[in-house]
Scaffold this motif. Sequence first.
Motif, mmCIF file in Angstrom:
data_model
loop_
_atom_site.group_PDB
_atom_site.id
_atom_site.type_symbol
_atom_site.label_atom_id
_atom_site.label_comp_id
_atom_site.label_asym_id
_atom_site.label_seq_id
_atom_site.Cartn_x
_atom_site.Cartn_y
_atom_site.Cartn_z
ATOM 1 N N ARG A 18 0.827 -1.209 0.000
ATOM 2 C CA ARG A 18 0.000 0.000 0.000
ATOM 3 C C ARG A 18 0.856 1.253 0.000
ATOM 4 O O ARG A 18 0.575 2.200 -0.742
ATOM 5 N N PHE A 100 -5.065 -0.521 -8.846
ATOM 6 C CA PHE A 100 -4.351 0.742 -8.699
ATOM 7 C C PHE A 100 -3.084 0.757 -9.547
ATOM 8 O O PHE A 100 -2.753 1.755 -10.157
ATOM 9 N N LEU B 62 -9.154 11.429 0.221
ATOM 10 C CA LEU B 62 -8.099 11.291 1.222
ATOM 11 C C LEU B 62 -8.497 11.998 2.518
ATOM 12 O O LEU B 62 -8.331 11.454 3.613
ATOM 13 N N LEU B 66 -9.069 10.280 6.165
ATOM 14 C CA LEU B 66 -8.378 10.716 7.380
ATOM 15 C C LEU B 66 -9.374 11.106 8.470
ATOM 16 O O LEU B 66 -9.214 10.721 9.634
ATOM 17 N N PHE B 228 -3.286 7.267 10.514
ATOM 18 C CA PHE B 228 -2.820 7.155 9.131
ATOM 19 C C PHE B 228 -2.940 5.735 8.598
ATOM 20 O O PHE B 228 -3.313 5.533 7.440
ATOM 21 N N THR B 229 -2.619 4.733 9.440
ATOM 22 C CA THR B 229 -2.715 3.369 8.923
ATOM 23 C C THR B 229 -4.172 2.987 8.658
ATOM 24 O O THR B 229 -4.463 2.339 7.661
ATOM 25 N N HIS B 230 -5.070 3.443 9.526
ATOM 26 C CA HIS B 230 -6.479 3.175 9.257
ATOM 27 C C HIS B 230 -6.971 3.966 8.044
ATOM 28 O O HIS B 230 -7.811 3.489 7.289
ATOM 29 N N ALA B 231 -6.450 5.189 7.888
ATOM 30 C CA ALA B 231 -6.845 5.997 6.736
ATOM 31 C C ALA B 231 -6.437 5.304 5.441
ATOM 32 O O ALA B 231 -7.161 5.345 4.443
ATOM 33 N N ALA B 232 -5.284 4.633 5.457
ATOM 34 C CA ALA B 232 -4.846 3.901 4.264
ATOM 35 C C ALA B 232 -5.837 2.784 3.945
ATOM 36 O O ALA B 232 -6.174 2.557 2.778
ATOM 37 N N ASP B 233 -6.343 2.103 4.991
ATOM 38 C CA ASP B 233 -7.359 1.063 4.767
ATOM 39 C C ASP B 233 -8.558 1.635 4.036
ATOM 40 O O ASP B 233 -9.028 1.109 3.030
ATOM 41 N N PHE B 235 -8.793 4.411 2.418
ATOM 42 C CA PHE B 235 -8.455 4.943 1.100
ATOM 43 C C PHE B 235 -8.474 3.841 0.047
ATOM 44 O O PHE B 235 -8.999 4.016 -1.046
ATOM 45 N N PHE B 236 -7.903 2.683 0.396
ATOM 46 C CA PHE B 236 -7.863 1.611 -0.593
ATOM 47 C C PHE B 236 -9.241 1.021 -0.830
ATOM 48 O O PHE B 236 -9.565 0.613 -1.941
ATOM 49 N N GLU B 237 -10.044 1.006 0.218
ATOM 50 C CA GLU B 237 -11.379 0.451 0.034
ATOM 51 C C GLU B 237 -12.229 1.339 -0.870
ATOM 52 O O GLU B 237 -12.907 0.867 -1.773
#
Lengths: 338, 354
Positions: A18, A100, B62, B66, B228-233, B235-237
Amino acid sequence: MKHMAPADRKAAFHHVMRAAILIGIAFYIVYLQTTGKLTLYIAPRMTIYVKIASLALYVTAVFGIYEAFRLLSKPSAADCGCSHAMPSSTLRSALAYLLFIIPLGIAFLTPDTTIGSAMAANKGMTLSASQSLQQPADDGQAAELPGTEESDTAISEDIDASTTDSELAAEPSDTTAATPSPESGSAPAADSIDALFPSDEYTISYANLGKKLYQQETIVVEEKRYMEILTALDLFLDRFVGKTVTIEGFVYRDDTLTNNAFILGRFAVSCCAADAMPYGVMVQTDHPEQYGNDTWLRMTGTLATTTYNGNEIMLLQASKTEKIEPADDPYVYPNYDF
Amino acid sequence: MPGSIAKYALHAITAPLILLLFFTMTGRGASLFDSFAFTAAQWHNMKTVFVSIFLEALPFILLGSLVSSALHLYVSEDMVRRWLPRSPLLGIIYACALGILLPICECGMIPIMRRLIRKGMPVYIGVTYILAAPIINPVTYAATSMAFPANPSMAAMRLALAFVVASAVGLVLFRTVRRNPLKADAGGQAPAHRHEHDHDHAHGHADTHDHEHDHVYESAGRKAAGVFTHAADEFFEMGKYLMLGAFLTACVQTFISREDLLTLSGGTFGAHAFMMGFAYLISLCSTSDAFIAASFRGTFPPSALLAFLVFGPMIDFKNTLMLLSVFRGRFVAQLIALVTAAVLILSLILNKLM
């Protein structure tokens, strides 16, 4: 390290994947910005948000990598005990990441170009730029003479402003406007010109622009006021018939046009290239067949009118045509204080 | 997880079928293969539209990720309950007005609303906000009045119509929704908890437990990093659906011309239906669609433009996919049907009045 749970190793792998994708996107934005191509996609007023986003992506990626290292170095360290939304099957995660990676790769590797006449055909060329100023019920009639008693007062207050403005305006219009007759801006002329450009509260700024343009020897449809100048010309078309106009843009044709006419126009972008709307002028020139679609031209000629789809629109009878390089920034943007 | 592969396959099959249907209906079936003989120009157009939609939505999605992630870690269910008005009517009005304070467009607000619904916010309030906020905010108001300089009432009517539609839909949802409409595989549980339940949990909890658990972090700094790590989750979803939505929108903009679509519209009803369908297909942001609507001024009555301006930000291609990532398919279908009916009926009534 030896007792590290397989799930932790898997989670760490996903964090790294990621982070790599996030950094890839951030890097793509930086690449577009440094090569000046960001405005091919996003209007200048919106680019700041995209740049901030690239920074945020980068920060998020760094935290992801940090998390991966933590998981790898400390066995069973998943502090919230739940890890994160990591896809469980390999196929599923591969699919998710490819969704992606593939577009990002293609975006990086293929050239950045602009939208052109093919897109203009899909979106429908706007040939009557003042359309949005006309009251729907009046079917374009109102635009002819919108000025009435009430707006006259507003105009007379504006005389001084408009005359001084017109002298100022003569200065930046670089080409033939270098020889404006100094008398043209004098008070009696301003009086008569106000009668020529009646306006109401919605069209007052276009009327003022029209007055300035009217006093120019050659009206240059310049890049930073492209839509606005076209709107003013269209709104007061009768006043400008016979005037000399210079305009740049790309060539557009569709099957509704007769043989010796084509359209010269540009895309106006409000937020991003997806909302681009083409604005153009119908032009007539000798041997138009030598100019293929999407050729960029600078054309100078006399303004006339013609009928297209039942509407009266402007027609530029070109006397001078030259091929030019496409503009660095192919789009024009709405200018709210023109 | 074969279910989700099937879902992707379904998306991949449905989209071309819709296009095929369209080409057949507009009598271009014969030239179908010509139109798919990709020209360089079409490819350029597609790439430009795809990249620009993605980049345009990126900052908002994004930000949404966040904020959602911060809510997840810092805001408890009790706090959410305390903020919300008890009366449903008040709650709906509150949800409609919230956009004035939190003007985020739909890409950003879907992850936030999902989070808040998980935290105990009633579904009807969350959905009303998703519908209303892209339109009822100062940014959209300003953009709309700029696009309609000669008709300043357009912006006010856009907001008013959005308010009526969003609150009507909210009321219907309040009356009808009994079951949690969040997606089954994510339903009830935070997305962070739905996979990998095979590994050690520091604190076990049942999968069916209908609220979020509290995170135990070693320090405040680790918790902030967790945002931030949860935000990445998140974001990808969400990003998956944004990618698909941007791609399909790019296809639509490249291969379908406005002229072709216009042939499908006829009469007052046709004009309204066309403008709504067009808004759905082109999937623009609420701050930029007013200029497109303005370009239809000569063609359609103002009420049809209003239908475009209200329907598009509420429901479009891009956000249907994003809604599907959060809510059950059936709920999304019902929601789309409700919003479509409300906008169509109200704009047709407006057409009679104006």
